[in-house]
Design a protein around this motif. Structure first.
Motif, mmCIF file in Angstrom:
data_model
loop_
_atom_site.group_PDB
_atom_site.id
_atom_site.type_symbol
_atom_site.label_atom_id
_atom_site.label_comp_id
_atom_site.label_asym_id
_atom_site.label_seq_id
_atom_site.Cartn_x
_atom_site.Cartn_y
_atom_site.Cartn_z
ATOM 1 N N THR A 53 11.952 -14.184 9.946
ATOM 2 C CA THR A 53 12.479 -13.095 10.775
ATOM 3 C C THR A 53 11.387 -12.072 11.038
ATOM 4 O O THR A 53 10.759 -11.558 10.114
ATOM 5 N N HIS A 54 11.187 -11.789 12.304
ATOM 6 C CA HIS A 54 10.201 -10.798 12.730
ATOM 7 C C HIS A 54 10.932 -9.501 13.040
ATOM 8 O O HIS A 54 11.798 -9.458 13.910
ATOM 9 N N LEU A 55 10.594 -8.436 12.315
ATOM 10 C CA LEU A 55 11.196 -7.128 12.557
ATOM 11 C C LEU A 55 10.361 -6.336 13.545
ATOM 12 O O LEU A 55 9.174 -6.091 13.316
ATOM 13 N N LYS A 73 21.943 -4.579 5.860
ATOM 14 C CA LYS A 73 21.495 -5.838 5.262
ATOM 15 C C LYS A 73 22.588 -6.897 5.335
ATOM 16 O O LYS A 73 22.306 -8.077 5.603
ATOM 17 N N THR A 80 22.640 -8.433 8.727
ATOM 18 C CA THR A 80 21.539 -9.368 8.980
ATOM 19 C C THR A 80 21.807 -10.731 8.351
ATOM 20 O O THR A 80 21.329 -11.759 8.854
ATOM 21 N N ASP A 114 15.988 -14.778 14.853
ATOM 22 C CA ASP A 114 14.571 -14.826 14.507
ATOM 23 C C ASP A 114 13.876 -13.494 14.770
ATOM 24 O O ASP A 114 12.746 -13.291 14.332
ATOM 25 N N THR A 115 14.568 -12.597 15.486
ATOM 26 C CA THR A 115 14.017 -11.267 15.755
ATOM 27 C C THR A 115 15.048 -10.216 15.390
ATOM 28 O O THR A 115 16.225 -10.343 15.738
ATOM 29 N N LEU A 116 14.605 -9.205 14.676
ATOM 30 C CA LEU A 116 15.458 -8.087 14.277
ATOM 31 C C LEU A 116 14.849 -6.805 14.829
ATOM 32 O O LEU A 116 13.631 -6.606 14.747
ATOM 33 N N CYS A 125 13.411 -8.953 6.387
ATOM 34 C CA CYS A 125 12.524 -9.652 7.308
ATOM 35 C C CYS A 125 11.334 -10.231 6.551
ATOM 36 O O CYS A 125 11.157 -9.989 5.357
ATOM 37 N N ASP A 126 10.515 -11.000 7.282
ATOM 38 C CA ASP A 126 9.296 -11.572 6.704
ATOM 39 C C ASP A 126 8.036 -10.938 7.282
ATOM 40 O O ASP A 126 6.980 -10.978 6.654
ATOM 41 N N HIS A 127 8.149 -10.381 8.468
ATOM 42 C CA HIS A 127 6.989 -9.810 9.152
ATOM 43 C C HIS A 127 7.444 -8.594 9.950
ATOM 44 O O HIS A 127 8.550 -8.581 10.487
ATOM 45 N N ILE A 128 6.587 -7.559 10.015
ATOM 46 C CA ILE A 128 6.965 -6.303 10.669
ATOM 47 C C ILE A 128 5.911 -5.899 11.692
ATOM 48 O O ILE A 128 4.713 -5.925 11.395
#
Length: 364
Positions: free
Chosen positions: A2-4, A85, A88, A94-96, A122-125
């Motif tokens: 998930t990309h934030l 949370k 989610t 895949d996008t937040l 998420c995994d990436h911000i």
């Protein structure tokens, strides 16, 4: 994974319009794999209530809205973040997107903790910001603060760089943009955001209602009147927080706003040219922002940065110090609003025109 997309503002850059469109189209976005949380309670068009929990920092807007501060506010904020949370986890995406413009003032000391909390969802911000030039930003903030019955506030001299560095030094990827329509896709902030940060096959988003309702600016003369009212009644509740809710304030703002529009004439807020120049001169990070971050404002004279001989902005406190005032229009606006405002504050409240004469330009 998930990309934030963390939309951090900064303030007064079309954030209400963007948040309203994202909220209105939340279901349509989710079908395309983009989650903009809207089910958390209490609900907003933004996610501001998460800020105390995620940063350990209270927010004056939230304090004013709920009448809470300290541990009470953080407990409410934690419950809100838990509900975000939970949302989610309920949906495949895949996008937040999380958005609130006052994340711009998260300082370096809190940024690392903030990032760790965000990684719970998420995994990436990518932290996304849109920036106004210093003079226009100051004017917008002054207009907003006057409407909130707050004092005029100068931002720090390295306002842009301090925030961007804090995010970058604590592991955030950043994407910073100029808030100027000429730089936007189709000249529109919403289209620009969606084009740059969401899927290219995103369906057309519905636009509706007045996305900027409640964020509408008022004229220089209207700002003068609201500042006078704030000064006249600043001692009515000496023990109250400056963020305490007071329904009389919103009624007064509505009276002045409607009279301002009915009177017509020049409604556009503005700064004196010497004040604009002083704002640029004191913004020591503009050269860094241009040369290192690639952000260049079209209407900024970069030769002014760091120069001297400008007004001492810190010594100024009244709207009249910063903005040109039409005395005839101001007199007409006072005549239209004075009795209505006096009724809002009741017979025992001081008439603000008398306080204006007694105290002049004394800062509240």
């Amino acid at each position: 994974m998930t990309h934030l997309i963390l939309h951090i503002g900064h303030p007064k850059t079309g954030t209400t319009a963007l948040q309203t469109v994202l909220s209105t189209n939340a279901d349509r976005l989710l079908e395309a794999g983009v989650l903009y949380p809207t089910k958390a309670k209490p609900s907003f068009h933004n996610h501001a209530l998460a800020k105390p929990a995620l940063t350990g920092c209270d927010d004056h807007v939230i304090r004013g809205r709920y009448g809470l501060e300290g541990d009470e506010l953080r407990r409410l904020s934690e419950r809100y973040w838990d509900s975000v949370k939970a949302e989610t986890k309920q949906h495949s995406h895949d996008t937040l997107i999380l958005s609130w413009e006052w994340l711009w003032d998260v300082d370096a000391a809190r940024s690392e903790y903030f990032r760790k909390r965000l990684l719970e969802v998420c995994d990436h911000i990518t932290a996304v910001g849109y920036l106004r030039d210093p003079a226009r930003f100051f004017l917008s903030m002054m207009n907003q603060r006057i409407r909130m019955f707050r004092g005029i506030l100068l931002f720090q001299e390295d306002y842009y760089r301090s925030v961007i560095d804090a995010y970058r030094e604590n592991g955030f990827e950043t994407s910073i943009n100029v808030f100027e329509s000429a730089h936007f896709a189709n000249g529109d902030i919403v289209t620009d955001f969606c084009t740059k940060y969401l899927r290219p096959d995103l369906p057309a988003l519905e636009r509706g209602g007045n996305a900027e309702r409640g964020n509408e600016s008022i004229s220089n003369e209207a700002m003068v009147i609201l500042q006078e009212v704030a000064r006249a009644h600043s001692t009515s509740s000496p023990d109250a927080s400056p963020d305490a809710r007071d329904s009389r304030r919103s009624k007064t703002v509505r009276i002045v706003y409607e009279a301002d529009r009915a009177l017509g004439g020049n409604l556009r807020p503005s700064l004196k040219p010497e004040i604009e120049a002083a704002q640029v001169a004191r913004s020591t990070d503009l050269i860094w922002l241009r040369d290192e971050a690639g952000i260049q404002f079209a209407n900024v004279d970069y030769d002014l940065v760091g120069t001297t001989g400008h007004p001492d902005l810190a010594s100024l406190h009244s709207v009249e110090d910063f903005s040109p005032i039409d005395p005839d229009r101001l007199a007409a606006l006072r005549a239209m609003t004075e009795r209505k405002i006096a009724r809002v504050y009741g017979r025992g409240a001081p008439v603000y025109s008398l306080v204006r004469r007694w105290f002049g330009s004394t800062t509240p």
